[in-house]
Scaffold this motif. Structure first.
Motif, PDB file in Angstrom:
ATOM      1  N   LYS A 149     -10.905  15.279   5.565  1.00 47.79           N
ATOM      2  CA  LYS A 149     -10.781  14.079   5.158  1.00 47.79           C
ATOM      3  C   LYS A 149     -12.089  13.428   4.323  1.00 47.79           C
ATOM      4  O   LYS A 149     -11.911  12.960   3.302  1.00 47.79           O
ATOM      5  N   GLU A 150     -13.180  13.586   4.785  1.00 46.70           N
ATOM      6  CA  GLU A 150     -14.507  12.898   4.277  1.00 46.70           C
ATOM      7  C   GLU A 150     -14.945  13.717   3.159  1.00 46.70           C
ATOM      8  O   GLU A 150     -15.642  13.347   2.456  1.00 46.70           O
TER       9      GLU A 150
ATOM     10  N   GLN B 140      -0.216   6.994  -4.407  1.00 49.47           N
ATOM     11  CA  GLN B 140       0.427   6.732  -5.360  1.00 49.47           C
ATOM     12  C   GLN B 140      -0.498   6.656  -6.726  1.00 49.47           C
ATOM     13  O   GLN B 140      -1.555   5.869  -6.438  1.00 49.47           O
ATOM     14  N   ALA B 141      -0.194   7.263  -7.709  1.00 53.01           N
ATOM     15  CA  ALA B 141      -0.852   7.144  -8.998  1.00 53.01           C
ATOM     16  C   ALA B 141       0.006   6.261  -9.974  1.00 53.01           C
ATOM     17  O   ALA B 141       1.228   6.237 -10.087  1.00 53.01           O
ATOM     18  N   PRO B 142      -0.574   5.137 -10.557  1.00 52.53           N
ATOM     19  CA  PRO B 142       0.097   4.319 -11.322  1.00 52.53           C
ATOM     20  C   PRO B 142       1.308   4.980 -12.470  1.00 52.53           C
ATOM     21  O   PRO B 142       2.162   4.346 -12.820  1.00 52.53           O
ATOM     22  N   ASP B 143       0.672   6.036 -13.221  1.00 51.72           N
ATOM     23  CA  ASP B 143       0.992   6.340 -14.174  1.00 51.72           C
ATOM     24  C   ASP B 143       0.597   7.675 -14.801  1.00 51.72           C
ATOM     25  O   ASP B 143      -0.335   8.328 -13.910  1.00 51.72           O
TER      26      ASP B 143
ATOM     27  N   LEU C 204     -10.414   9.821  -4.125  1.00 55.02           N
ATOM     28  CA  LEU C 204      -9.028   9.342  -3.870  1.00 55.02           C
ATOM     29  C   LEU C 204      -9.021   7.761  -3.226  1.00 55.02           C
ATOM     30  O   LEU C 204      -7.820   7.225  -3.222  1.00 55.02           O
ATOM     31  N   LYS C 205     -10.173   6.985  -3.134  1.00 50.32           N
ATOM     32  CA  LYS C 205     -10.275   5.750  -2.551  1.00 50.32           C
ATOM     33  C   LYS C 205      -9.434   4.503  -3.443  1.00 50.32           C
ATOM     34  O   LYS C 205      -9.008   3.764  -2.909  1.00 50.32           O
ATOM     35  N   LYS C 206      -9.190   4.723  -4.727  1.00 50.14           N
ATOM     36  CA  LYS C 206      -8.686   3.827  -5.605  1.00 50.14           C
ATOM     37  C   LYS C 206      -7.279   4.019  -5.542  1.00 50.14           C
ATOM     38  O   LYS C 206      -6.596   3.034  -5.822  1.00 50.14           O
TER      39      LYS C 206
END
Length: 126
Positions: A112-113, A70-73, A119-121
């Motif tokens: 994945k690596e 999910q991205a917040p906005d 994308l870690k945040k």
């Protein structure tokens, strides 16, 4: 590069990043948001169909692996898209029409690596 027939196939993942504010702030129906993610994932596969990683991912049809984050906005989704573009990470930013607003993005399948550092945040979508 390992191939599916070699028995040492790499774990390829298709990441989909969805704006969580569509549900939590803008009150979109859950089904409409899921549809956006499906559109983006399908478009990313279509646009990069000839890519060797995409072909390997599709060859393992019954064990495809997707991760939905999910991205917040809208701003965070656009920033991620810009970063991915700068780093030559193939993806599709899905724009809802006719409103022309970004709702989600999907990467082509990658190890994945290769993409996780970008994308870690982002947290798992919920």
């Amino acid at each position: 590069m390992a191939t599916p027939s070699s028995g040492t196939s790499r774990r390829l993942v298709q990441y989909v990043i969805v704006r969580s504010d569509l549900i939590h702030t803008l009150s979109w129906p859950l089904g409409a948001v899921i549809t956006q993610a499906c559109h983006a994932a399908t478009a990313a596969i279509h646009l990069h169909y000839s890519d060797p990683d995409t072909q390997e991912y599709l060859a393992e049809l019954d064990s495809m692996h997707k991760v939905v984050l999910q991205a917040p906005d809208e701003a965070s989704l656009n920033t991620l898209s810009s970063t991915l573009r700068e780093k030559d990470i193939a993806h599709k930013l899905w724009m809802e029409q006719p409103e022309d607003i970004p709702t989600c993005l999907a990467l082509k399948p990658y190890p994945k690596e290769t993409v996780q550092p970008f994308l870690k945040k982002f947290k798992l979508f919920k």
